[in-house]
Design a protein around this motif. Structure first.
Motif, mmCIF file in Angstrom:
data_model
loop_
_atom_site.group_PDB
_atom_site.id
_atom_site.type_symbol
_atom_site.label_atom_id
_atom_site.label_comp_id
_atom_site.label_asym_id
_atom_site.label_seq_id
_atom_site.Cartn_x
_atom_site.Cartn_y
_atom_site.Cartn_z
ATOM 1 N N ALA A 113 0.866 -1.369 -0.021
ATOM 2 C CA ALA A 113 -0.051 0.063 0.079
ATOM 3 C C ALA A 113 0.865 1.250 -0.226
ATOM 4 N N ALA A 114 2.025 1.159 0.294
ATOM 5 C CA ALA A 114 3.032 2.379 0.262
ATOM 6 C C ALA A 114 3.354 2.787 -1.080
ATOM 7 N N PHE A 115 3.267 1.933 -1.951
ATOM 8 C CA PHE A 115 3.609 2.013 -3.381
ATOM 9 C C PHE A 115 5.255 2.475 -3.497
ATOM 10 N N ASP A 116 6.135 1.906 -2.699
ATOM 11 C CA ASP A 116 7.352 2.242 -2.462
ATOM 12 C C ASP A 116 8.178 1.009 -2.753
ATOM 13 N N ALA B 90 4.244 0.446 8.624
ATOM 14 C CA ALA B 90 2.693 0.355 8.959
ATOM 15 C C ALA B 90 2.289 1.998 8.935
ATOM 16 N N THR B 91 2.993 2.749 8.960
ATOM 17 C CA THR B 91 2.761 4.361 8.885
ATOM 18 C C THR B 91 2.700 4.577 7.272
ATOM 19 N N ALA B 92 3.681 3.972 6.612
ATOM 20 C CA ALA B 92 3.446 4.203 5.055
ATOM 21 C C ALA B 92 2.304 3.548 4.514
ATOM 22 N N GLY B 93 1.831 2.609 4.998
ATOM 23 C CA GLY B 93 0.597 1.660 4.358
ATOM 24 C C GLY B 93 -0.620 2.143 4.797
ATOM 25 N N GLY C 219 -0.202 7.443 4.593
ATOM 26 C CA GLY C 219 0.673 7.347 3.299
ATOM 27 C C GLY C 219 0.169 6.309 2.211
ATOM 28 N N GLY C 220 -0.839 5.458 2.642
ATOM 29 C CA GLY C 220 -0.949 4.511 1.908
ATOM 30 C C GLY C 220 -2.206 4.393 0.890
ATOM 31 N N GLY D 29 2.530 16.166 3.441
ATOM 32 C CA GLY D 29 1.588 15.029 3.087
ATOM 33 C C GLY D 29 2.389 14.259 1.962
ATOM 34 N N VAL D 30 1.646 13.046 1.562
ATOM 35 C CA VAL D 30 1.954 12.202 0.811
ATOM 36 C C VAL D 30 1.075 12.040 -0.367
ATOM 37 N N ASP D 31 1.629 12.195 -1.578
ATOM 38 C CA ASP D 31 0.903 11.814 -2.771
ATOM 39 C C ASP D 31 1.405 10.875 -3.725
#
Length: 876
Positions: A164-167, A399-402, A694-695, A786-788
């Motif tokens: 889900a982080a797309f990373d 967990a935060t990124a996703g 971030g997910g 924020g995250v895009d």
């Protein structure tokens, strides 16, 4: 061990312009941009707006060696560069050949199958070594989200949350944690990653894999493999192939045409091979009428001849059916025992029915991989110390990124002002942390905090934070029995058998859930003569979920729900003490108990300024889900709570998509999947705005049970007459929704930020390796960082359509995860590879470039109209 992602060489790696951006707690470092596209260049090259880019030899070599899940086309499958420790060219083969020449037949056979471990660490498998030649044994551990051994280990978030982080860079860091910890815990082979696509939302192991999308899955599996093997642990990509359900997984016969297979399910495996995966696990299911572990078409034609795989292939556990058939097809190792590759293989060679050269080939493959990763070194390299602190930091980052914010009406999140000082925390997984899913993926961490405690600590000493369970997962003591007997804590001595019979009286008809908690052999419990907890078929007996299968004190749990009439019921219990004795308890939850739990939750919700309600769905290996709705009494709980407090945030700890009949009643929905040992900290950080969610969804959430790609057609799922047909073709996941014009509940790629973003100034230009470079500006229009995650979707090729080649209306062709400060703008280039511009041609037997004018959009999800352009792609 590094905490940050390791940069990877990647042709066409995205470039950016703009100042460095601050990093939210637990989020990936924006200074380490990750690759965004998978695939080695396909045939031909692209022409965009009159420019041209040629497929040079250098570009081919870069593509083959690159990151981001590089997946070579047919023409470029051989000679792939590999990441991780590796001997000089020819050295591994020479050493393997030298050892092979000195091995006896018995020793060779012994290296090709599992056996009991004389000093087991609780891992999944063991292959004895050959001490006289310095060949050490192999220990093989389960580990999609942590190393599964007898002791504790770092419990990482489920791979679906990593995805889900797309990373891809974060995936490599995740792999390095697995690699180092696996080595530290005495293991040599990791039985992961799983790369099978999420094809049906019912599949019990969706949480163990990445995505419904072939490109995203390929990117992530490649980087995870590189991370694992950089630490000297062999990565085993599984389950090869077309293994997308748990129901009838050992017998179902999957039928998919070549185009469907190569463009969807096989792409991730191809990427893992290009990344240098040392091992592949053959699946249980049949493919085209042949068990995957005995399919020469898969194991030899595709895997070795087309892709150039030079590692070894092992079976899934007990998935081998014939000795000669499997070995001839290309299966090198049988696990976990030697029913087919032990004495039967040795005797067949001695009798001349199987040539010894076939055995030599399999042994050579396994020894060469072990040598490449330093597992044959003498003296053996010292194992690293376990770095639990570093593992915990990475678990928090992932967990935060996703964390994926699905809904946020009226800016209900983040919690601020009165809403941050008066909170009702509701739900069982607020007090019993949901760490990981069930089955071979389940990991027991050193510690895992309760979300309720983390929320209360973050709110501060002057805040009012109350908790109500809402739904009792583990039961209450039984009502008084006649004759009186206390079944809530019974200790049975070793060698003894404990038995009692009593009467349970119910005042009115009601629905009851009975639960038995036990530490040894499960007690036999009958009610009115019927066994409450019968033995379940297959692995379902052993795998019962990651949350519900164990009580908070560690006792195993089984449960059953049934309706009881009013009156007397005979309850009989027999419990064996076994060799070590055991503790057990029998508990129950009645309909009246459920009503009382909901009433308590409503009481807390009514007086609080905000509600955080934790909901769950417990998935496991060995079982598919039977419904997409939240299980148990949770729908009634959510509806009752939101009726008295509309500022309710639902936090989902679920494995996959769920339906949400209650959605409109909520203020916010936060998808946290199975977040690992640091889930409480990550959830709290997002709820209070200490980190941006971030997910983005890597799977589409359907609006209803009958509105998804495998709904209503038993031939697609779970199969009819033992045959499952992938008749949706290349239109998997979000591609199907677009083709059918069906609106999902939440589309693939969806996820909200606490900031807002604009995408501007889209252009296209020739790209390295014959692909397309898509350049655009991303601007944070909000007042906070924020995250895009802008996503590039590519339309069909008119030229391929004219040739009768089926194509998605649009497919994910690239993406980029960005962290931007308030007001920051950044110019971004995302490279779309020629492989991504190509489709499989059955007539050609390979990928062909999709030429002509093709639509392009930069969007926030698969359903977002986005920022549009067209690209002219030409060959030659």
């Amino acid at each position: 061990m590094p905490d940050e992602p390791t940069p990877s060489a990647h042709p066409g790696r995205p470039s950016t312009e703009g100042a460095d951006t601050p990093r939210a707690p637990g989020a990936p470092d924006a200074a380490d941009p990750a690759p965004v596209a998978a695939g080695a260049p396909g045939r031909g090259h692209a022409r965009v707006r009159g420019g041209r880019g040629r497929l040079s030899r250098r570009a081919v070599l870069l593509a083959l060696a690159g990151g981001g899940g590089a997946a070579a086309t047919v023409a470029l499958a051989r000679g792939t560069a590999h990441a991780g420790p590796r001997a000089a060219p020819g050295a591994s083969g020479s050493r393997a050949d030298g050892l092979l020449a000195r091995l006896t037949l018995d020793e060779k056979v012994g290296l090709l199958h599992g056996a009991p471990d004389p000093a087991s660490l609780g891992q999944a498998g063991y292959v004895p070594g050959v001490p006289r030649l310095g060949i050490p044994p192999l220990r093989l551990a389960d580990g999609p989200a942590g190393i599964r051994v007898r002791g504790t280990a770092t419990a990482l978030p489920a791979p679906v949350m990593l995805a889900a982080a797309f990373d891809p860079g974060l995936a490599r860091a995740y792999g390095r944690v697995l690699g180092r910890e696996g080595r530290a815990l005495g293991q040599d082979v990791l039985l992961a990653p799983m790369v099978n696509l999420i094809r049906t939302p019912y599949a019990g192991r969706n949480f163990e894999t990445f995505s419904e999308d072939p490109l995203l899955s390929a990117d992530l599996v490649a980087e995870l493999v590189r991370g694992v093997q950089a630490e000297g642990l062999v990565a085993t990509v599984k389950h090869f192939a077309l293994n997308n359900q748990e129901r009838d997984r050992d017998s179902v016969d999957v039928r998919a045409d070549d185009q469907t297979a190569h463009e969807t399910e096989l792409r991730g495996f191809e990427a893992a091979v290009a990344a240098g995966a040392g091992a592949v696990m053959a699946a249980y299911n049949k493919v085209g009428g042949v068990h995957a572990a005995e399919s020469a078409a898969l194991l030899t034609t595709v895997l070795r001849e087309r892709w150039g795989f030079d590692g070894w292939v092992m079976s899934d556990w007990d998935a081998v059916h014939t000795t000669a058939g499997a070995l001839t097809a290309g299966l090198d190792m049988e696990m976990p025992g030697g029913a087919r590759y032990g004495a039967p293989l040795r005797d067949a060679v001695r009798a001349g029915r199987i040539p010894e050269a076939a055995v030599d080939r399999a042994v050579r493959r396994a020894l060469a991989v072990r040598d490449r990763l330093g597992l044959l070194d003498q003296p053996p390299a010292a194992r690293p110390a376990r770095d639990a602190a570093s593992g915990a930091r990475l678990a928090l980052r992932v967990a935060t990124a996703g964390a994926t914010l699905l809904r946020n009406e009226g800016a209900a999140l983040p919690l601020t002002g009165p809403a941050a000082r008066s909170i009702a925390v509701i739900g069982p997984t607020a007090s019993v942390p949901f760490v990981s899913g069930g089955g071979s993926a389940h990991v027991v961490p050193d510690a895992a905090a309760r979300p309720f405690d983390a929320i209360r600590a973050r709110a501060g000493a002057d805040a009012t934070v109350a908790h109500a369970v809402g739904e009792d997962l583990f039961g209450r003591p039984l009502p008084p029995l006649v004759p009186a007997v206390d079944l809530d804590a019974v200790r049975v001595a070793a060698g003894a058998t404990w038995s009692r019979t009593a009467t349970l009286t119910t005042a009115e008809a009601d629905e009851w859930t009975f639960l038995v908690h036990y530490s040894g052999t499960r007690p036999t419990v009958t009610l009115d003569g019927a066994e409450l907890f019968p033995v379940r078929q297959g692995v379902a007996e052993f795998f019962a979920g990651g949350l519900l299968a164990a009580a908070p004190d560690g006792l195993a749990v089984r449960r059953v729900t049934l309706r009881l009439a009013a009156g007397d019921h005979t309850l009989a219990v027999t419990a064996p003490g076994g060799t070590d004795g055991q503790l057990f308890r029998l508990r129950a939850v009645s309909g009246a108990d459920r009503a009382a739990d909901v009433a308590e939750a409503v009481g807390h919700a009514r007086v609080a300024a905000a509600v955080v309600l934790f909901a769950y769905e417990d998935a496991t290996e060995g079982q598919d889900r039977t419904s997409l709705a939240l299980p148990g009494n949770q729908r009634d709980l959510i509806e009752a709570v939101t009726a008295v407090n509309p500022r309710t945030t639902v936090v989902l700890n679920t494995s996959s998509a769920v339906t949400m009949e209650w959605l409109d009643r909520t203020a916010a929905v936060l998808q946290m999947y199975y977040p690992g040992q640091e889930g409480a900290a990550a959830t709290t950080a997002v709820l209070f705005g200490d980190a941006d969610p971030g997910g983005r969804l890597t799977q589409t959430f359907p609006a209803a049970e009958d509105r998804h790609p495998t709904a209503g057609d038993p031939r697609r799922y779970p199969g009819r007459d033992g045959i499952e047909e992938y008749s949706e073709g290349v239109h998997i996941g979000h591609r199907w929704y677009e083709k059918e014009g069906i609106a999902p509940l939440f589309p693939f790629g969806h996820g909200l930020s606490y900031a807002s973003f604009a995408h501007e100034d889209l252009i296209a230009a020739p790209g390295e390796g014959g692909g397309v470079d898509v350049t655009f500006t991303v601007r944070n229009t909000g007042d906070r960082p924020g995250v895009d995650v802008p996503q590039i979707y590519l339309g069909a090729s008119p030229d391929l359509a004219a040739r009768g080649i089926d194509q998605p209306r649009s497919l994910l062709a690239g993406y980029r995860r960005l962290e931007l400060a308030a007001g920051e703008r950044r110019r971004v280039t995302v490279h779309l590879t020629a492989r991504t511009l190509s489709s499989w041609s059955t007539a050609v037997g390979g990928f062909v470039l999709g030429t002509g004018r093709r639509a392009l959009r930069v969007a926030r999800s698969a359903a977002d109209p986005g920022l549009r352009a067209t690209v002219e792609v030409r060959s030659g």
